[in-house]
Design an enzyme around this catalytic site. Structure first.
Site, PDB file in Angstrom:
ATOM      1  N   CYS A  51       0.827  -1.208   0.000  1.00  0.00           N
ATOM      2  CA  CYS A  51       0.000   0.000   0.000  1.00  0.00           C
ATOM      3  C   CYS A  51       0.862   1.258   0.000  1.00  0.00           C
ATOM      4  CB  CYS A  51      -0.935   0.003   1.211  1.00  0.00           C
ATOM      5  SG  CYS A  51      -0.043   0.141   2.779  1.00  0.00           S
ATOM      6  N   CYS A  61       3.185   1.691   2.865  1.00  0.00           N
ATOM      7  CA  CYS A  61       4.447   0.953   2.735  1.00  0.00           C
ATOM      8  C   CYS A  61       5.487   1.820   2.025  1.00  0.00           C
ATOM      9  CB  CYS A  61       4.234  -0.337   1.940  1.00  0.00           C
ATOM     10  SG  CYS A  61       3.189  -1.561   2.756  1.00  0.00           S
ATOM     11  N   ASP A  99      -1.614 -38.897 -10.601  1.00  0.00           N
ATOM     12  CA  ASP A  99      -0.626 -38.819  -9.532  1.00  0.00           C
ATOM     13  C   ASP A  99      -1.357 -39.202  -8.248  1.00  0.00           C
ATOM     14  OD1 ASP A  99       1.691 -38.037  -7.993  1.00  0.00           O
ATOM     15  OD2 ASP A  99       0.620 -36.196  -7.519  1.00  0.00           O
ATOM     16  N   ASP A 123      -0.486 -32.801  -9.571  1.00  0.00           N
ATOM     17  CA  ASP A 123      -0.468 -31.519  -8.857  1.00  0.00           C
ATOM     18  C   ASP A 123       0.926 -31.011  -8.507  1.00  0.00           C
ATOM     19  OD1 ASP A 123       0.040 -33.489  -6.769  1.00  0.00           O
ATOM     20  OD2 ASP A 123      -0.359 -31.857  -5.356  1.00  0.00           O
ATOM     21  N   ASP A 152       5.401 -33.487 -11.505  1.00  0.00           N
ATOM     22  CA  ASP A 152       4.490 -33.977 -12.551  1.00  0.00           C
ATOM     23  C   ASP A 152       4.559 -33.124 -13.821  1.00  0.00           C
ATOM     24  OD1 ASP A 152       3.309 -36.014 -10.919  1.00  0.00           O
ATOM     25  OD2 ASP A 152       2.193 -34.450  -9.870  1.00  0.00           O
TER      26      ASP A 152
END
Length: 752
Positions: A56, A59, A461, A644, A648
């Site tokens: 923001c 910051c 998987d 995932d 893979d």
């Protein structure tokens, strides 16, 4: 004032910061940023720092304001959009490491910005051009159509001619700008002796515009500016939708590259440590890896012991223990202890680099797939040109002059303009994308639907795909509240997935516990309370007397309290709720189902037995998974891979078509063609059903487009259709194709 900033302190100098923390910052900072320092013309040092926690305007104020208060800093600017801080300072007063000290003191974690990694990022100007052209064509088409309605309504000659001229002033510049995409493509095709779909499109637009200009100059009754610009608008819309789906996917290989460390800490012969760039590392160097750092090289561990997150390689959520003498690979994350590694491979020679190369090769292979519509277009485009040429010459032979013959030939080009054929696939894909979106499935590339309809094997998987990838305590009923409370007070001090599962189980019971301050973590073993001598961890650490009990399937921890029988905590990575039903549906549909996993044989076999999957392989590396997919596909199989993990990714790219859950790693999601957001695995079967329905509708649409041409082309060739009638017929065929695509919506309720 509320903000996301961790602090907003007023600072005066580096010394004040060090004293306030009571720390030796030069030793505690992980990476020395000096290799990334550059110098401007005035000799000022410059460092670019990535600050991901800046969100923001406050910051900006906190960071820039405090940097500028330092005497050495001449310039400090935070780009909030790119989250990049640029600092210029007098290096005679402060070092580059001091700049990192300031940022850390303010509560922000930063890392040096490596410009070399971002040199290949370019703006997609073609997509911007396409969108701009679409907007211009839409504006022009709507205005020209308004004028055409007045002409069609029976305007008198002077009004009609006036409206034709206004239409010309709107349409001609718009066509010249918007049609460039088609004109350039057609020109390039012809220049190389090729024909593509853009050649008949360009000819139709140019000739229809030419005839319209001639008619307008001559005060004729008909002009076809509306047909030309509307045709261009619809074609641009289809092309933009198609391109947008393609642009959702980014190179997975590039994403995987971000797993590489950006620097390494070398141990010099005199024992000192120095941060250097990866390119400066040599074989045989000794590299120090602190807790939390990425492993920068392949090598042999010569000192230290630690749990390492190797999910990019194994796909498993539980970290592996590495000790002296073990081989370790770049890309893993060091979790619990410092390591010293003797370098055996760097840069392009590491296992991570090998995986990236495999992915890039798989991406190139995947690009060779030719779309159904493109295969049809290869035959369609030359046929259209031959018909138009025969029509032009034929009418000239029978006595018509050139202009009249050209008029009829243009009608043939317009009536055969591949608008319906061009919409045959995108129209279905847009409807299918909407259905999938409502099902929580993101279609990244429309070509995936065409491919998915062809599959004959489904490869899953295990961890994170068939299972949820989250260890769960499964014998909680056997554990008393007091034992659970004690275990949680130890486990809360660790980031290990099994420790976190114990904490969740305790909180799920509503038990109150406090973190035990006397706990130390024995790397790769467990947790130990020195005061009460309580242990929580692996069996050989906390309960060696129980080693005779055989358990290869479940992960486990033991709680050892003096004078009591050790208490076993058993964990299981639970299956997705409907994994069994989904697998059964695929099998009943005649598809072969396989499990490929990097996990232990016993764990994989246990899941395979539950799901009744005969073919399953365990302990596989990314290369092993890729080799399995490539071997099967070389034998004629068309494989649907669902995974995932980063491990893979090569198989996901090499597969005929692939899918990942929304919880998957970024690399996996980028590698896959589809992403499902829910925990339900039924999304995999539903998307296959949608693909099968879509393939049927695409074939119907292509059939309708061809049938339309079989009926309409002879009418145009005989001169019975003016360009105006041809444009109406062409638009009607496009409407029929679009309405037929909408029939896919009727199938949505029948998905199971």
């Amino acid at each position: 004032m509320l903000s996301c900033c961790p602090v907003d302190y007023a600072l005066n100098d580096i010394t004040e910061m060090r004293q306030s923390k009571g720390l030796d910052w030069t030793g505690d900072l992980v990476a020395d940023p000096s290799p990334w320092v550059t110098y401007d013309q005035e000799g000022m040092a410059q460092l670019d720092i990535l600050v991901p926690e800046a969100y923001c305007a406050a910051c900006i104020g906190a960071i820039e304001g405090n940097f500028k208060k330092l005497e050495s800093v001449k310039y400090a600017r935070l780009n909030l959009t790119r989250k990049r801080l640029t600092v210029r300072w007098d290096e005679s007063l402060n070092s580059a490491k001091d700049m990192m000290v300031v940022l850390e003191w303010l509560g922000y974690h930063g890392q040096p910005f490596n410009r070399d990694q971002f040199d290949n990022l370019k703006t997609d100007s073609y997509q911007k051009k396409l969108l701009t052209s679409l907007g211009v064509a839409g504006f022009a088409a709507s205005n020209v159509m308004l004028l055409s309605v007045s002409v069609w309504a029976g305007a008198d000659d002077s009004t009609r001619n006036f409206f034709h001229w206004i239409s010309a002033l709107i349409a001609i510049p718009a066509l010249a700008y918007c049609g460039q995409i088609f004109f350039k493509s057609a020109y390039n095709a012809l220049r190389h002796g090729q024909l593509n779909m853009d050649v008949p499109i360009s000819l139709a637009v140019i000739l229809a515009t030419y005839i319209s200009i001639s008619e307008t100059i001559a005060g004729g009754a008909h002009a076809y500016f509306d047909a030309s610009i509307t045709l261009v608008f619809f074609l641009l819309a289809g092309r933009y939708l198609d391109l947008s789906m393609r642009q959702r996917a980014r190179s997975a290989a590039e994403q995987l590259m971000s797993m590489s460390a950006i620097a390494a800490t070398i141990i010099l012969p005199n024992g000192e440590r120095k941060s250097i760039k990866l390119v400066d590392i040599k074989l045989g160097d000794k590299i120090f890896v602190a807790i939390g750092e990425k492993i920068p090289v392949d090598g042999l561990i010569i000192d230290g012991k630690s749990d390492v997150d190797n999910a990019f390689l194994t796909g498993e959520s539980i970290p592996d223990l590495f000790d002296i003498g073990d081989q370790i690979h770049a890309g893993g994350i060091n979790l619990t202890g410092s390591l010293t590694i003797k370098v055996s491979a760097t840069g392009e020679d590491t296992l991570l680099a090998d995986i990236i190369r495999l992915m890039e090769e798989a991406e190139r292979t995947d690009a060779k797939y030719i779309r159904l519509a493109d295969r049809v277009a290869k035959l369609y485009a030359p046929a259209v040109h031959i018909l138009a040429a025969i029509t032009l010459l034929g009418w000239m032979i029978v006595g018509k002059d050139f202009n009249e013959s050209l008029f009829i030939a243009t009608s043939v080009l317009i009536i055969t303009c591949p608008c319906a054929l061009g919409l045959a696939v995108p129209a279905v894909q847009v409807v299918a994308s909407g259905i999938l979106l409502r099902l929580g499935i993101l279609l990244k590339d429309g070509i995936a639907l065409e491919k998915l309809a062809d599959i004959d094997m489904v490869v899953f998987d295990k961890t994170g795909t068939l299972t949820l990838g989250q260890p769960k305590l499964i014998n909680a009923d056997e554990i008393s509240d007091e034992a659970m409370r004690v275990a949680a007070s130890l486990a809360v001090n660790s980031k290990h997935p099994l420790s976190q599962a114990i904490v969740k189980a305790a909180e799920g019971r509503g038990l109150k516990y406090s973190a035990n301050g006397n706990v130390t973590e024995e790397i790769g073993q467990g947790l130990y309370d020195e005061k009460s001598q309580i242990k929580l961890g692996k069996r050989n650490y906390a309960a060696p007397e129980s080693m005779s009990i055989k358990n290869d399937v479940q992960a486990e921890f033991y709680l050892s309290i003096q004078a009591q029988t050790p208490i076993r905590f058993a964990f299981e990575d639970g299956l997705r709720p409907d994994a069994k039903v989904t697998v059964e549906k695929f099998k009943k549909s005649g598809l072969e189902v396989v499990i490929l996993s990097g996990d232990r044989e016993a764990a994989v076999k246990n899941v395979a037995d539950i799901l009744q999957i005969k073919t399953h392989k365990s302990g596989l590396s990314p290369q092993d998974k890729l080799a399995f997919v490539q071997t099967k596909q070389a034998a004629g199989k068309k494989i649907f891979v669902i995974g995932d993990g980063s491990n893979d990714a090569p198989a996901l790219i090499a597969a005929h078509v692939s899918m990942s859950p929304g919880s998957a790693s970024d690399v996996s999601q980028l590698s896959a063609d589809l992403i499902f957001q829910s925990q339900s695995l039924s999304a995999a079967y539903k998307v296959w059903q949608v693909a099968k329905f879509s393939r049927g509708l695409i074939k119907q649409n292509i059939g309708l487009a061809i049938a339309y041409n079989i009926i309409a082309v002879p009418i145009a060739i005989m001169g019975l259709a003016t360009p105006f009638v041809a444009a109406i017929a062409m638009s009607t065929s496009s409407m029929i194709v679009t309405l037929n695509a909408l029939r896919l919506r009727l199938k949505e309720g029948g998905l199971s």
